[in-house]
Enzyme design. Structure first.
Site: not given
Ligand code: ATP
Ligand code: MG
Length: 199
Positions: A39, A41, A43-45, A53, A94, A96, A131
């Site tokens: 949950n 932050k 994952k995508t970063t 890389r 897509f 929510w 995702e």
């Molecule tokens: P990021 O893209 O920043 O690496 P993520 O891929 O880990 O985040 P996602 O669940 O894909 O997280 O969320 C996408 C968006 O929601 C991003 O803008 C991210 O910063 C934000 N986000 C990530 N984690 C959380 C959280 N725990 N609560 C609220 N928003 C979040």
């Molecule tokens: Mg993400």
């Protein structure tokens, strides 16, 4: 040398021999399956970081964005100029609030076709399925179909899967699984997602 220095030196020697042993044991070379889930932050970063890389060494990379395709994405802006990068985006973007399961399924299947092509191409060194976990959760994609494509991919190809609640079968087959743990997220204090930081 003080006692503390001696103890430190001994501890470092021990650590070095343990790491050296692991290095000699790691002899297998092949592409990996990585899952970035949880949950928190990042994952995508982390996935885009790995894309950068790989591109840095001139490898070909494919990124498939499920869900957030039509959203802004700074890494995509920056890296799109690299001819070794192909980005496939889910057409409807897509979110929510889409309620149309049939249209979503079609959009998902269309971008999955791009993913399958990448997963079948030995020239593609790294494939990111960003995702994709939600597609499995909502039943827009079948886990067995995804597993088969992953199993049959070229041996040298690495795949990164991102998204919360990764399917247990994906976790079971992955070589590396990282769970991003949320300690705190700014969003929950009412802070808006920030351009260049969150997307
Ligand atoms: P990021 O893209 O920043 O690496 P993520 O891929 O880990 O985040 P996602 O669940 O894909 O997280 O969320 C996408 C968006 O929601 C991003 O803008 C991210 O910063 C934000 N986000 C990530 N984690 C959380 C959280 N725990 N609560 C609220 N928003 C979040
Ligand atoms: Mg993400």
């Amino acid at each position: 040398m003080s006692d503390r220095d001696t103890r430190h030196q001994q501890a470092m020697q021990k650590l070095k021999s343990r790491v050296d042993e692991k290095i000699t044991q790691a002899t297998e070379q092949r592409g990996l399956l990585l899952v970035f889930t949880g949950n928190g932050k990042g994952k995508t970063t982390a996935a885009w970081g790995t894309v950068t890389r790989a591109l840095g060494y001139g490898y070909r990379v494919g990124v498939v964005q499920f869900i957030k395709g039509l959203w802004e994405c700074g890494e995509r802006e920056r890296l799109a100029k690299d001819s070794n990068l192909e980005v496939a985006i889910m057409a409807t973007g897509f979110t929510w609030d889409t309620q149309d399961r049939e249209a979503d399924t079609r959009a998902c299947q269309a971008v999955w076709a791009d993913a399958q092509r990448m997963l079948g191409d030995p020239g593609v060194y790294l494939v990111v399925l960003d995702e994709i976990t939600y597609m499995l959760k909502f039943g827009y994609l079948n886990i067995q179909v995804v597993k088969k494509a992953l199993e049959e991919r070229p041996a040298e190809q690495t795949v990164i899967i991102t998204g919360r609640n990764a399917h247990r079968e994906l976790i079971a087959m992955a070589d590396t699984v990282t769970e991003m743990q949320e300690v705190r997220h700014a969003f929950n204090s009412g802070l808006q997602a920030r351009r260049g930081i969150d997307f």
